[in-house]
Enzyme design. Structure first.
Site, PDB file in Angstrom:
ATOM      1  N   GLY A 210       0.835  -1.210   0.000  1.00  0.00           N
ATOM      2  CA  GLY A 210       0.000   0.000   0.000  1.00  0.00           C
ATOM      3  C   GLY A 210       0.856   1.241   0.000  1.00  0.00           C
ATOM      4  O   GLY A 210       2.046   1.183  -0.290  1.00  0.00           O
ATOM      5  N   ASN A 211       0.270   2.367   0.306  1.00  0.00           N
ATOM      6  CA  ASN A 211       1.056   3.599   0.445  1.00  0.00           C
ATOM      7  C   ASN A 211       0.423   4.500   1.486  1.00  0.00           C
ATOM      8  O   ASN A 211      -0.597   4.147   2.081  1.00  0.00           O
ATOM      9  CB  ASN A 211       1.206   4.310  -0.910  1.00  0.00           C
ATOM     10  N   ARG A 212       1.023   5.650   1.713  1.00  0.00           N
ATOM     11  CA  ARG A 212       0.652   6.483   2.861  1.00  0.00           C
ATOM     12  C   ARG A 212      -0.482   7.470   2.580  1.00  0.00           C
ATOM     13  O   ARG A 212      -0.758   8.345   3.396  1.00  0.00           O
ATOM     14  CB  ARG A 212       1.873   7.276   3.343  1.00  0.00           C
TER      15      ARG A 212
END
Ligand code: PMT
Length: 403
Positions: A210-212
């Protein structure tokens, strides 16, 4: 049009005050947040308890709470800064005259003098009082202040006489407010598709890549677009954010493929499409069906990845001439050149360039700083500010160029 709008209702002391319970109900039902301030004599006609129950907010009529031990101070200036609209209904001949002269002998009058928002007024009185040149003159004075007049209606009056003077029905007051909001809404009638948030690409049933991204930037754009009158479809990756605005329909997705499918379903109906999501460029090639076990003795493990489709590029390739496509670019180096490249290769009308930093820009923060690049060589810098404010500025710029 009323969804999310903050309406302050000022009630003065006339028999029509009883109708304000129904007016509050209509406003709340239409999605507005309502607070009520009474003139001292309005309490003879309608109870604060009824109005606070219906508005779900405390009702005020004096500067401080004489009845409670705390003696809590009610700040008229703060109250005046709160609303998007002030509605004075019913407005008696006496309060109308006070307003025309700028008098401030009670809490409601002080609040009125402090507001910065548009004001609507719905007078109510007996027919001769309404006809009197002094009253008609006072109505003209309020109109000259730019206030919106909701004329009294013809019919049976509390005195038993019949004629012009009864307060407009709550439904009519609502129509006046809605018509005004519609006129003010620069994006009324527009359909806007927005992608937002991160994507999660499954490694196995419990792990993902995923990412932030928090979805804050996209949600701010969705809320701002809805406030400006647009119908918004928000395709939102995994995010804790939500909206209660009826003009925003949220489609929750997890992976890039799901986001692509939802965006594809809604792209052809959209007038504008804004791609603010942080999408994974690659996903695990063969996500495991069961949780991957740690292998004793194996210090390394490899994950094969496969490229995801580019949602923005795929959809912008089918863009019609009447559609506007806005991409985002998150760059850490050669920002301008890379963003310009994305503008052209992804067939965008605009790219919103931002660069992440730990403290105040990009992922997760409430603030951001962006640079808008248009396909006709436009370059517009928007300084660091709340994402909520930036969203309005971005939409205003788009509106100026694609009206
Ligand atoms: O959500 P927040 O915490 O508020 O953070 C906001 C944000 C930093 C995520 C946002 O402002 C932002 O920059 N979004 C785009 C992030 C990104 O993935 O940029 P990119 O330069 O990698 O992609 C360029 C454009 O292509 C983007 O519009 C992106 O949505 C789109 N894209 C990218 C890859 C892909 N497979 N499909 C896409 O549609």
């Amino acid at each position: 049009m009323l969804s999310g709008k903050k309406i302050l209702l000022g009630v003065t002391g006339g028999i029509a005050a009883y109708k304000t319970t129904y007016l509050v109900r209509l406003l709340v039902k239409a999605g507005a947040e309502v607070r009520v301030v009474l003139s001292p004599s309005a309490r003879d006609f309608v109870t604060p308890l009824s109005l606070s129950t219906l508005s779900k907010n405390p009702v005020y009529w004096e500067y401080y709470d004489k009845e409670s031990e705390s003696g809590e101070w009610h700040n008229h200036v703060e109250m005046g800064l709160w609303p998007d609209l002030l509605v004075l209904a019913p407005l008696t001949a006496n309060s109308l005259a006070k307003i025309a002269q700028g008098q401030s002998d009670n809490f409601l009058m002080a609040v009125y003098l402090s507001v910065k928002c548009p004001v609507f007024f719905a007078p109510a009185m007996d027919l001769d009082m309404y006809k009197h040149p002094a009253t008609q003159n006072n109505i003209s004075v309020l109109k000259s202040f730019g206030h919106h007049f909701i004329p009294a209606e013809n019919g049976e009056l509390a005195s038993g006489l019949s004629g012009e003077g009864r307060m407009a029905e709550p439904e009519t007051i609502l129509q006046h407010i809605n018509a005004y909001l519609f006129e003010q809404a620069p994006l009324a009638g527009k359909k806007i598709l927005i992608t937002a948030g991160p994507t999660y690409e499954a490694i196995d049933p419990v792990r993902f890549i995923g990412n932030r991204s928090s979805g804050k930037m996209g949600m701010a754009l969705a809320e701002a677009a809805a406030q400006k009158g647009a119908q918004v479809t928000l395709v939102l990756g995994p995010s804790a954010l939500n909206s209660t605005n009826n003009a925003i329909s949220i489609i929750r997705v997890e992976s890039t493929l799901e986001m692509l499918a939802a965006a594809e379903d809604n792209f052809s109906q959209a007038d504008w499409a804004i791609f603010s999501a942080a999408v994974a460029d690659y996903r695990p090639k063969n996500p495991a069906q069961q949780k991957i076990k740690k292998v004793i003795g194996a210090e390394e493990m490899r994950l094969d990845l496969i490229q995801n489709p580019d949602i923005l590029k795929t959809l912008a390739a089918e863009k019609r001439t009447d559609q506007v496509v806005i991409g985002f670019a998150l760059e850490t180096e050669n920002a301008l050149a890379n963003a310009q490249k994305k503008l052209h290769t992804k067939n965008c009308d605009w790219i919103v360039l931002n660069s992440p930093d730990k403290n105040e820009r990009g992922f997760g923060h409430d603030t951001n700083e962006v640079y808008l690049i248009g396909k006709n060589q436009e370059q517009i810098a928007l300084s660091l500010k709340l994402k909520k404010e930036l969203a309005h500025e971005i939409l205003d710029i788009l509106h100026q160029h694609h009206n």
